[in-house]
Write an enzyme that holds these catalytic residues in place. Structure first.
Site, mmCIF file in Angstrom:
data_model
loop_
_atom_site.group_PDB
_atom_site.id
_atom_site.type_symbol
_atom_site.label_atom_id
_atom_site.label_comp_id
_atom_site.label_asym_id
_atom_site.label_seq_id
_atom_site.Cartn_x
_atom_site.Cartn_y
_atom_site.Cartn_z
ATOM 1 N N ASP A 17 0.865 -1.140 -0.122
ATOM 2 C CA ASP A 17 0.052 -0.160 0.001
ATOM 3 C C ASP A 17 0.830 1.080 0.052
ATOM 4 O O ASP A 17 2.054 1.064 0.318
ATOM 5 C CB ASP A 17 -0.947 -0.165 1.191
ATOM 6 C CG ASP A 17 -1.629 1.111 1.353
ATOM 7 O OD1 ASP A 17 -2.341 1.749 0.560
ATOM 8 O OD2 ASP A 17 -1.774 1.804 2.584
ATOM 9 N N ASP A 19 -0.023 5.202 1.067
ATOM 10 C CA ASP A 19 -0.407 6.021 2.173
ATOM 11 C C ASP A 19 -0.656 5.318 3.282
ATOM 12 O O ASP A 19 -1.221 4.265 3.512
ATOM 13 C CB ASP A 19 -1.591 7.079 1.879
ATOM 14 C CG ASP A 19 -1.612 7.711 0.550
ATOM 15 O OD1 ASP A 19 -0.993 9.046 0.698
ATOM 16 O OD2 ASP A 19 -2.057 7.306 -0.541
ATOM 17 N N ASP A 195 -2.119 -0.416 5.764
ATOM 18 C CA ASP A 195 -2.416 0.189 7.082
ATOM 19 C C ASP A 195 -4.086 0.364 7.315
ATOM 20 O O ASP A 195 -4.489 0.748 8.336
ATOM 21 C CB ASP A 195 -1.921 1.668 7.138
ATOM 22 C CG ASP A 195 -2.552 2.353 6.237
ATOM 23 O OD1 ASP A 195 -2.547 2.428 4.986
ATOM 24 O OD2 ASP A 195 -3.272 3.486 6.676
#
Length: 249
Positions: A17, A19, A195
């Site tokens: 991922d 961000d 996240d």
């Protein structure tokens, strides 16, 4: 849950991922910056895994290209709705553009009436960020749900200080699975790090394939490992790159 041991480069495919995983989340999505140390680590790891490293993100492909330049990776964008494979072929399903425009128009009105809200328009989705106006979270979610209600083909998903309307078939897990059917990912063990709640589909897919799943930050998760912060995961990635260079594999 701690971070995993360093995986064998020749046997592993990495899916990361962006961000909150490779860069810290900031107030404005366009204000993030990839550090040179992270960029160098990505380049090193990608070389040692023979190109089996992809970014799987909620962002547009072109946006990630700009952040990681001059590097260029396979990318699944808009939570897997768009995908560019290792040879550069881009896949993007057909979408009702008029319907997406209606969604955007309704959210633009809310932003015009509330300073600090930020609308992120992407190819196939639209995200409403309320990090600068956290007191408007309920309003933003309710407005998004009302606008999306009855809009066939879209669903509402929530993230960290953001709510998004995205295609129902946009799924990070499906994107990882599609990559794993193709060279140079084919036959390797998948590793995914992310996240947010939108990464849980990818964790499930990777776990089902016997891979390595890493949750960055707190919160309930299906991931098998955890990095407490973005900085901790990036430090692990940098150390992994240095390990591979020292190992010469």
């Amino acid at each position: 849950m701690a971070l995993p041991p360093y995986p064998h480069a020749r046997r592993t495919a990495l899916f990361l991922d962006f961000d909150g995983t490779l860069v810290d989340i900031v107030a404005r999505p366009d204000a993030v910056a990839l550090t040179e140390a992270t960029r160098d680590a990505l380049a090193t790891v990608a070389r040692h895994v023979d190109g089996a490293l992809a970014i799987v993100t909620g962002r547009d492909i072109a946006t990630i290209d700009a952040f990681v330049a001059p590097l260029r990776f396979p990318i699944a964008g808009v939570h897997g709705f768009t995908r560019r494979d290792a040879v550069g072929r881009v896949q993007m399903p057909q979408l009702d553009g008029d319907l997406l425009d209606k969604l955007k128009d309704g959210l633009r009105l809310l932003c015009s009436e509330n300073e600090g809200l930020l609308l992120e328009e992407k190819a196939g989705s639209v995200a409403l960020h309320f990090r600068a106006r956290p007191e408007l979270e309920d309003v933003c979610i309710a407005t998004m749900e009302r606008i999306v209600d009855g809009a066939g083909g879209f669903r509402v998903s929530r993230g960290k200080m953001v709510v998004e309307a995205r295609p129902k078939d946009a799924n990070k897990g499906a994107a990882v699975t599609a990559f794993m059917r193709e060279a140079p990912f084919l036959g390797r063990v998948p590793l995914f790090a992310g996240d947010d709640v939108t990464d849980e589909d990818a964790f499930a897919a990777v776990n089902a394939a016997g891979g390595i799943s890493i949750k960055v930050g707190d919160g309930l998760t299906a991931a098998s490992y955890r990095a407490p912060t973005t900085a901790a995961f990036v430090a692990w990635l940098v150390d992994y790159a240095q390990h591979l260079e020292g190992e010469g594999s």
